[in-house]
Design a protein around this motif. Sequence first.
Motif, PDB file in Angstrom:
ATOM      1  N   ASP A  17       0.853  -1.199   0.000  1.00  0.00           N
ATOM      2  CA  ASP A  17       0.000   0.000   0.000  1.00  0.00           C
ATOM      3  C   ASP A  17       0.883   1.241   0.000  1.00  0.00           C
ATOM      4  N   PRO A  18       1.556   1.534  -1.114  1.00  0.00           N
ATOM      5  CA  PRO A  18       2.554   2.617  -1.120  1.00  0.00           C
ATOM      6  C   PRO A  18       1.985   3.977  -0.748  1.00  0.00           C
ATOM      7  N   ASP A  19       0.751   4.263  -1.144  1.00  0.00           N
ATOM      8  CA  ASP A  19       0.188   5.591  -0.910  1.00  0.00           C
ATOM      9  C   ASP A  19      -0.656   5.666   0.356  1.00  0.00           C
ATOM     10  N   GLY A  20      -0.750   4.572   1.082  1.00  0.00           N
ATOM     11  CA  GLY A  20      -1.522   4.595   2.310  1.00  0.00           C
ATOM     12  C   GLY A  20      -0.804   5.383   3.397  1.00  0.00           C
ATOM     13  N   ALA A  21      -1.558   6.145   4.176  1.00  0.00           N
ATOM     14  CA  ALA A  21      -0.962   6.945   5.245  1.00  0.00           C
ATOM     15  C   ALA A  21      -0.549   6.028   6.389  1.00  0.00           C
ATOM     16  N   TRP A  22       0.700   6.159   6.814  1.00  0.00           N
ATOM     17  CA  TRP A  22       1.189   5.355   7.939  1.00  0.00           C
ATOM     18  C   TRP A  22       1.426   6.231   9.163  1.00  0.00           C
ATOM     19  N   ILE A  23       2.537   6.955   9.234  1.00  0.00           N
ATOM     20  CA  ILE A  23       2.876   7.719  10.437  1.00  0.00           C
ATOM     21  C   ILE A  23       2.145   9.058  10.428  1.00  0.00           C
ATOM     22  N   ARG A  24       1.462   9.338  11.540  1.00  0.00           N
ATOM     23  CA  ARG A  24       0.741  10.594  11.687  1.00  0.00           C
ATOM     24  C   ARG A  24       1.193  11.282  12.971  1.00  0.00           C
ATOM     25  N   ALA A  25       1.454  12.576  12.867  1.00  0.00           N
ATOM     26  CA  ALA A  25       1.743  13.419  14.026  1.00  0.00           C
ATOM     27  C   ALA A  25       1.031  14.744  13.792  1.00  0.00           C
ATOM     28  N   ASP A  26       1.041  15.610  14.789  1.00  0.00           N
ATOM     29  CA  ASP A  26       0.319  16.866  14.639  1.00  0.00           C
ATOM     30  C   ASP A  26       0.879  17.736  13.533  1.00  0.00           C
ATOM     31  N   ASP A  27       2.171  17.583  13.214  1.00  0.00           N
ATOM     32  CA  ASP A  27       2.786  18.455  12.222  1.00  0.00           C
ATOM     33  C   ASP A  27       3.252  17.731  10.971  1.00  0.00           C
ATOM     34  N   SER A  28       2.897  16.445  10.818  1.00  0.00           N
ATOM     35  CA  SER A  28       3.379  15.722   9.639  1.00  0.00           C
ATOM     36  C   SER A  28       2.572  14.454   9.403  1.00  0.00           C
ATOM     37  N   GLU A  29       2.720  13.918   8.192  1.00  0.00           N
ATOM     38  CA  GLU A  29       2.105  12.644   7.835  1.00  0.00           C
ATOM     39  C   GLU A  29       2.971  11.993   6.767  1.00  0.00           C
ATOM     40  N   LEU A  30       3.194  10.695   6.882  1.00  0.00           N
ATOM     41  CA  LEU A  30       4.018   9.961   5.933  1.00  0.00           C
ATOM     42  C   LEU A  30       3.279   8.727   5.445  1.00  0.00           C
ATOM     43  N   THR A  31       3.342   8.491   4.140  1.00  0.00           N
ATOM     44  CA  THR A  31       2.809   7.250   3.596  1.00  0.00           C
ATOM     45  C   THR A  31       3.806   6.118   3.860  1.00  0.00           C
ATOM     46  N   PHE A  32       3.365   4.893   3.594  1.00  0.00           N
ATOM     47  CA  PHE A  32       4.261   3.755   3.770  1.00  0.00           C
ATOM     48  C   PHE A  32       5.483   3.878   2.866  1.00  0.00           C
ATOM     49  N   SER A  33       5.260   4.272   1.611  1.00  0.00           N
ATOM     50  CA  SER A  33       6.398   4.378   0.692  1.00  0.00           C
ATOM     51  C   SER A  33       7.317   5.527   1.082  1.00  0.00           C
ATOM     52  N   ALA A  34       6.738   6.656   1.503  1.00  0.00           N
ATOM     53  CA  ALA A  34       7.569   7.790   1.918  1.00  0.00           C
ATOM     54  C   ALA A  34       8.371   7.441   3.163  1.00  0.00           C
ATOM     55  N   ALA A  35       7.771   6.678   4.066  1.00  0.00           N
ATOM     56  CA  ALA A  35       8.501   6.256   5.265  1.00  0.00           C
ATOM     57  C   ALA A  35       9.649   5.326   4.888  1.00  0.00           C
ATOM     58  N   SER A  36       9.398   4.409   3.959  1.00  0.00           N
ATOM     59  CA  SER A  36      10.452   3.509   3.509  1.00  0.00           C
ATOM     60  C   SER A  36      11.612   4.288   2.910  1.00  0.00           C
ATOM     61  N   GLU A  37      11.310   5.291   2.100  1.00  0.00           N
ATOM     62  CA  GLU A  37      12.359   6.109   1.484  1.00  0.00           C
ATOM     63  C   GLU A  37      13.081   6.960   2.524  1.00  0.00           C
ATOM     64  N   ALA A  38      12.346   7.446   3.511  1.00  0.00           N
ATOM     65  CA  ALA A  38      12.982   8.239   4.574  1.00  0.00           C
ATOM     66  C   ALA A  38      13.925   7.382   5.409  1.00  0.00           C
ATOM     67  N   VAL A  39      13.524   6.144   5.678  1.00  0.00           N
ATOM     68  CA  VAL A  39      14.403   5.236   6.410  1.00  0.00           C
ATOM     69  C   VAL A  39      15.634   4.924   5.563  1.00  0.00           C
ATOM     70  N   GLY A  40      15.446   4.734   4.261  1.00  0.00           N
ATOM     71  CA  GLY A  40      16.587   4.510   3.378  1.00  0.00           C
ATOM     72  C   GLY A  40      17.541   5.681   3.372  1.00  0.00           C
ATOM     73  N   SER A  41      17.007   6.902   3.372  1.00  0.00           N
ATOM     74  CA  SER A  41      17.838   8.105   3.405  1.00  0.00           C
ATOM     75  C   SER A  41      18.642   8.175   4.700  1.00  0.00           C
ATOM     76  N   ARG A  42      17.997   7.893   5.820  1.00  0.00           N
ATOM     77  CA  ARG A  42      18.691   7.946   7.111  1.00  0.00           C
ATOM     78  C   ARG A  42      19.718   6.826   7.235  1.00  0.00           C
ATOM     79  N   ALA A  43      19.403   5.665   6.677  1.00  0.00           N
ATOM     80  CA  ALA A  43      20.377   4.576   6.694  1.00  0.00           C
ATOM     81  C   ALA A  43      21.632   4.965   5.917  1.00  0.00           C
ATOM     82  N   ALA A  44      21.455   5.614   4.762  1.00  0.00           N
ATOM     83  CA  ALA A  44      22.609   6.050   3.975  1.00  0.00           C
ATOM     84  C   ALA A  44      23.431   7.088   4.734  1.00  0.00           C
ATOM     85  N   ALA A  45      22.759   7.993   5.428  1.00  0.00           N
ATOM     86  CA  ALA A  45      23.476   9.003   6.209  1.00  0.00           C
ATOM     87  C   ALA A  45      24.264   8.352   7.341  1.00  0.00           C
TER      88      ALA A  45
END
Length: 498
Positions: A17-45
Motif C-alpha cells: 500500500d505505497p500511498d496509504g498513510a502510515w505515520i501521523r503526528a500533529d505536524d506531519s504525515e508519511l505514507t508507507f512508501s515515503a517512510a520507507s524512502e525516509a528510512v533509506g535516506s537515514r540509513a545512507a546518512a
Amino acid sequence: MQCRTIPQLLADAAARDPDGAWIRADDSELTFSAASEAVGSRAAALRGHGVQRGDLVALTSRTTPSYLLTWLAITALGAIAVPMNPASSAAEFAGLLGQTRAKVVISDDALRPSFDRQATTIDVDDLAGEPGTLPTDEATAEDVACLIPTSGTTGRSKLVAQTHRAYVMAGEGFPYWMELTSADRLMTSLPLFHINAQAYSALGSLACGAGLVLLPRFSASGFLDAARRHGATEFNAIGAMLEILMRQPLRADDADNPLRLCYTGPAPERERQLRIEARFGIRIVVGYAMSESPYGLIWPRGSRPFGTLGTIRQHPVLGVVNEARVVDDDGHDADTGELLLRNPAVTPGYWGMPEETAAAIAADGWLRTGDIVTRDAEGVFTFVSRKKDVLRRRGENLSPLEVEEAVASHPSVLDCAVVGVPSDLSEDEIKAFVVTTGPADFTALRRWAAERLAPFKVPRYWQQMEALPRTPTQRVAKHQLPAGHPADEYDAEQGATP
C-alpha cells in the motif's frame, strides 16, 4: 523457522500500500512508501558516519516520527539500536554509554550538551535527506536489533537484547490478537525506548497496514482530543494510564470518540473495567508480556476472562510457537508459582551479562519471568505479584498488589503503593503510601483494609503523599518512595502519628 526482518516488514508494507498513510503526528504525515524512502535516506546518512552491521548506536528516543525513522534505519543496516530515555540525567547517559561503548549517539539540540566529549553525536534532524533506498539484506532474523534498558543506567543496567525475529513476530501477532485491520489507526504515547511502542504499535501497524499516530507524551487532559483529531481507533495503556484518564473531570462527550480498543495489563477488576469501557466507549483487551519476550499471555479473541491475563499467545500463521509453565520454588509444576515462557521471541540474553542471562534463561530455553501467577484448569492465567515483591509477614507470604487493590477501593484513595519495611521482629512490616482526595483518615483506611484482608495483610504503617513517583511508563517507582519513618507517618500499633 522462516521470519522476516524489521526492514523487510517495512518494505512489504510499502509494496502492499505505497500511498496509504502510515505515520501521523500533529505536524506531519508519511505514507508507507515515503517512510520507507525516509528510512533509506537515514540509513545512507548513518553509513556515511561509519555505522556498519553489528555497531551499537545510541539514540535519545522521543516518541516522534524522526526518532522512529532513525530507529528503523539503524536496524535496516544490521546495526544495534540502544534507545535511551531522553529524560535521563547526564550521569545516567554517561553510565549507559560507558556500558555499551556505542559508536555514535543520535540526539537533538535540547540534549546534545549532555554528550560533550562522551561520544560522536549526530543531530537526529541532520540525518534527513533525499529519498533513499531501504536496505533489506543487511540484517538476518537472528541478529540483535535493539538493546532495551530495563533498569537505572547509572551503573550496570540490564540491557535486554532482542532480535529481528522477536520484533517481527510481535508485530505480526499484535493485529491478530487485537483484531486489527488496515482500517485501524493505532495511537501511542508510550516511550520509543521500550518494546511496547516499538513492537506492538509501530511494527504491528506495519504488519496489518494500519495507521500509526505518535503522541510525543501522555497527556490525560488532551488524550481524547488527540484521538479525535487523528481518528485513532486503538491505543495501548500501561501502568496507571487508564486510572489517570478516569480521574479527569467527567464530560458528556467522553465516549464520543473514534477509539474502539485498548490493550493493557494487568487486568482491572471486572466492575472497574466495565466502568472504564462505558465511559470512553472502548473495549479493553488484557495481556501480559515483557521485554524479554513479547510473546506471553493475552485474552483469546472474542473472550472476556475478567481479572485474568488470558491464555498463551500464539502466532497467527506459524501456529503454536509459545509454551508456558507454572512452577514452585523447587521447579515442579504447580497451579500457583513462577511463570516460565519458551518461544522463538525469548531474548538471547542480557548484553554483556552472562551470569544474569544464565540466571534468567535455562539451558533448555525456559525464561524465568519473575512473576507469580495462578493457572486454572482451562489454562487461564491470573497475575498474583512479582516474585521479588512477595512479602513475608508473621510467617505468611502476601502480595503487595492484593493489599494495594483493597486500599485503593476506598472512595477517598486516588493512588496507593504498598511496600515492605524492616521489622524488629524479623521478616517484613507492611507500609501503605496513599494519595487521597483530602486529609487522610488513617484509622478509617486501616479499618477499610481490615474488612477486606486477613489481619497479617493489613498495613501497620501509613503515609500520605501528594503523588506517587512513577517511571516513564507510569508504573509506580517504589524504589523512589521515601525511606525511614517520618514524623507524619501513622503507626497503627501506636494508634496515632508519632
